[in-house]
Motif scaffolding. Structure first.
Motif, mmCIF file in Angstrom:
data_model
loop_
_atom_site.group_PDB
_atom_site.id
_atom_site.type_symbol
_atom_site.label_atom_id
_atom_site.label_comp_id
_atom_site.label_asym_id
_atom_site.label_seq_id
_atom_site.Cartn_x
_atom_site.Cartn_y
_atom_site.Cartn_z
ATOM 1 N N ASP A 106 37.716 36.670 49.366
ATOM 2 C CA ASP A 106 37.304 35.513 48.587
ATOM 3 C C ASP A 106 35.998 34.936 49.145
ATOM 4 N N GLU A 107 35.140 34.390 48.264
ATOM 5 C CA GLU A 107 33.876 33.824 48.732
ATOM 6 C C GLU A 107 34.081 32.632 49.658
ATOM 7 N N ARG A 108 35.257 32.016 49.601
ATOM 8 C CA ARG A 108 35.553 30.873 50.459
ATOM 9 C C ARG A 108 35.978 31.291 51.865
ATOM 10 N N THR A 109 36.133 32.575 52.096
ATOM 11 C CA THR A 109 36.519 33.095 53.400
ATOM 12 C C THR A 109 35.284 33.563 54.151
ATOM 13 N N ILE A 110 35.058 33.005 55.332
ATOM 14 C CA ILE A 110 33.895 33.340 56.159
ATOM 15 C C ILE A 110 34.372 34.194 57.334
ATOM 16 N N VAL A 111 33.734 35.327 57.551
ATOM 17 C CA VAL A 111 34.136 36.218 58.643
ATOM 18 C C VAL A 111 33.031 36.298 59.683
ATOM 19 N N GLU A 112 33.430 36.617 60.907
ATOM 20 C CA GLU A 112 32.473 36.785 61.992
ATOM 21 C C GLU A 112 31.551 37.977 61.699
ATOM 22 N N LYS A 113 30.275 37.842 62.028
ATOM 23 C CA LYS A 113 29.325 38.916 61.777
ATOM 24 C C LYS A 113 29.658 40.176 62.575
ATOM 25 N N SER A 114 30.078 40.002 63.825
ATOM 26 C CA SER A 114 30.252 41.149 64.709
ATOM 27 C C SER A 114 31.617 41.813 64.583
ATOM 28 N N SER A 115 32.666 41.021 64.296
ATOM 29 C CA SER A 115 34.021 41.570 64.345
ATOM 30 C C SER A 115 34.737 41.619 63.006
ATOM 31 N N ALA A 116 34.196 40.941 61.982
ATOM 32 C CA ALA A 116 34.847 40.823 60.664
ATOM 33 C C ALA A 116 36.155 40.041 60.735
ATOM 34 N N GLU A 117 36.405 39.357 61.856
ATOM 35 C CA GLU A 117 37.554 38.460 61.955
ATOM 36 C C GLU A 117 37.307 37.238 61.086
ATOM 37 N N VAL A 118 38.373 36.704 60.467
ATOM 38 C CA VAL A 118 38.231 35.493 59.671
ATOM 39 C C VAL A 118 37.872 34.334 60.583
ATOM 40 N N ARG A 119 36.766 33.683 60.284
ATOM 41 C CA ARG A 119 36.307 32.531 61.064
ATOM 42 C C ARG A 119 36.730 31.219 60.416
ATOM 43 N N SER A 120 36.530 31.096 59.096
ATOM 44 C CA SER A 120 36.860 29.862 58.383
ATOM 45 C C SER A 120 37.319 30.202 56.973
ATOM 46 N N LEU A 121 38.167 29.348 56.445
ATOM 47 C CA LEU A 121 38.603 29.425 55.055
ATOM 48 C C LEU A 121 38.360 28.062 54.437
ATOM 49 N N PHE A 122 37.454 27.996 53.448
ATOM 50 C CA PHE A 122 37.030 26.726 52.872
ATOM 51 C C PHE A 122 37.869 26.330 51.661
ATOM 52 N N GLU A 123 37.744 25.053 51.319
ATOM 53 C CA GLU A 123 38.412 24.450 50.161
ATOM 54 C C GLU A 123 39.926 24.654 50.236
ATOM 55 N N VAL A 124 40.435 24.593 51.460
ATOM 56 C CA VAL A 124 41.841 24.934 51.671
ATOM 57 C C VAL A 124 42.772 23.911 51.028
ATOM 58 N N HIS A 125 42.301 22.673 50.832
ATOM 59 C CA HIS A 125 43.163 21.670 50.193
ATOM 60 C C HIS A 125 43.357 21.936 48.711
ATOM 61 N N LYS A 126 42.507 22.811 48.119
ATOM 62 C CA LYS A 126 42.686 23.201 46.726
ATOM 63 C C LYS A 126 43.454 24.514 46.587
ATOM 64 N N ILE A 127 43.516 25.257 47.667
ATOM 65 C CA ILE A 127 44.218 26.540 47.666
ATOM 66 C C ILE A 127 45.694 26.355 48.017
ATOM 67 N N SER A 128 45.976 25.405 48.898
ATOM 68 C CA SER A 128 47.316 25.221 49.446
ATOM 69 C C SER A 128 47.892 23.865 49.059
ATOM 70 N N ASP A 129 49.057 23.863 48.444
ATOM 71 C CA ASP A 129 49.739 22.607 48.123
ATOM 72 C C ASP A 129 50.105 21.845 49.390
ATOM 73 N N LEU A 130 50.432 22.587 50.448
ATOM 74 C CA LEU A 130 50.786 21.929 51.712
ATOM 75 C C LEU A 130 49.604 21.147 52.278
ATOM 76 N N VAL A 131 48.428 21.756 52.270
ATOM 77 C CA VAL A 131 47.251 21.067 52.797
ATOM 78 C C VAL A 131 46.838 19.940 51.856
ATOM 79 N N ALA A 132 47.040 20.122 50.558
ATOM 80 C CA ALA A 132 46.756 19.041 49.608
ATOM 81 C C ALA A 132 47.601 17.813 49.926
#
Length: 297
Positions: A80-106
């Motif tokens: 997803d475009e809202r998922t940011i990964v590390e340049k070197s490792s491709a590990e997930v660094r950040s997931l944006f707009e999480v309050h719209k993706i998750s009812d729990l975070v909302a």
């Protein structure tokens, strides 16, 4: 209410061709007018330092629930475009707009333990300017250089004034040695302009490693000499509420202990975004919301 059509006076010039001197903040840090959970002494301390720490915002059971939810989201939203990964490792660094993706975070962003503190400090109704979950894995988690969030939000999103606060809620234990956030207490009263023109679509690079919009070493040195450095440490479930203009950063995590947090930015509804002050175009809405309706429970 949507993005304002006109740009207001720029009281915080930045991203200039030549260095500018730091300027004294022209706006309050605590706006008052709204009652809330912070007593006068706590508000005064927040005003002076630019941040407040809450040791047990979430219970251990709540921490487990949110950690499981955000791990699930990271697995399912890797492309997803809202998922940011590390340049070197491709590990997930950040997931944006999480309050719209998750009812729990909302639910979390509307929880009185979170929302009422933001409303009280900002002295108004608020909306979510940005939400994300940050992951810093063990052994190879990358830090973030010293910066003021407001400098970026002003330059690239069109936030007129630093009338915004961030709540960082720890979902793992924060030690002094696993990349915990460092802050300069009191630095929120000084706005530090940065040098350099903002490239087009700068967010694509800056969310993994920011090079434009960072203060000079001379300015960082002067702020550190004047204010010192504190570090946010504490158990999972603790939280840090800090001013949008507070100078902060984090080091790499080379320990086996991962660090993750939910990060929510609240902006005053009286401080809506206008056109960017120093960027070719606004950043996408999943990074900087442009709907300013107040949060309700």
């Amino acid at each position: 209410m949507t993005l304002a059509d006109t740009r207001t006076e720029d009281r915080y010039r930045t991203r200039t061709p030549h260095p500018l001197d730091p300027v004294e903040r022209a706006d309050p840090a605590v706006w008052g007018r709204v009652d809330g959970p912070l007593d006068p002494a706590a508000l005064a301390a927040h005003d002076a330092r630019g941040y407040s720490v809450f040791d047990t915002l979430l219970s251990p059971g709540e921490v487990r629930t949110y950690r499981e939810e955000l791990s699930r989201l990271a697995d399912h939203l890797r492309g997803d475009e809202r998922t940011i990964v590390e340049k070197s490792s491709a590990e997930v660094r950040s997931l944006f707009e999480v309050h719209k993706i998750s009812d729990l975070v909302a639910e979390l962003v509307r929880d009185p333990r979170v929302l009422d503190r933001a409303r009280q400090v900002l002295g108004s109704e608020v909306y979510v300017h940005q939400s994300r979950v940050n992951f810093m894995p063990g052994f190879k988690g990358k830090g973030f250089y010293w910066h003021s969030d407001f400098e970026t939000w002003h330059a690239e999103d069109g936030m007129p004034a630093p009338r915004a606060v961030s709540m960082s809620i720890a979902l793992t234990d924060n030690y002094p040695f696993n990349g915990g956030l460092m802050v300069m207490p009191g630095s929120h009263r000084t706005f530090v302009p940065c040098v350099g023109e903002t490239p087009e679509d700068h967010y694509r690079a800056s969310l993994t490693e920011q090079e434009i919009g960072v203060p000079s070493r001379e300015h960082i040195t002067a702020l550190a000499a004047a204010h010192g450095v504190d570090q946010f440490t504490g158990p999972a479930g603790s939280a840090l509420l800090f001013d949008s203009n507070l100078m902060h950063g984090s080091g790499n995590n080379i320990t086996p202990f991962p660090r993750s947090n939910v990060f929510v930015v609240f902006n005053s509804v009286e401080n809506p975004l206008v056109e960017p002050f120093a960027a070719p175009a606004p950043r996408p809405g999943f990074i900087a919301a442009r709907q300013f309706a107040p949060l309700t429970r």
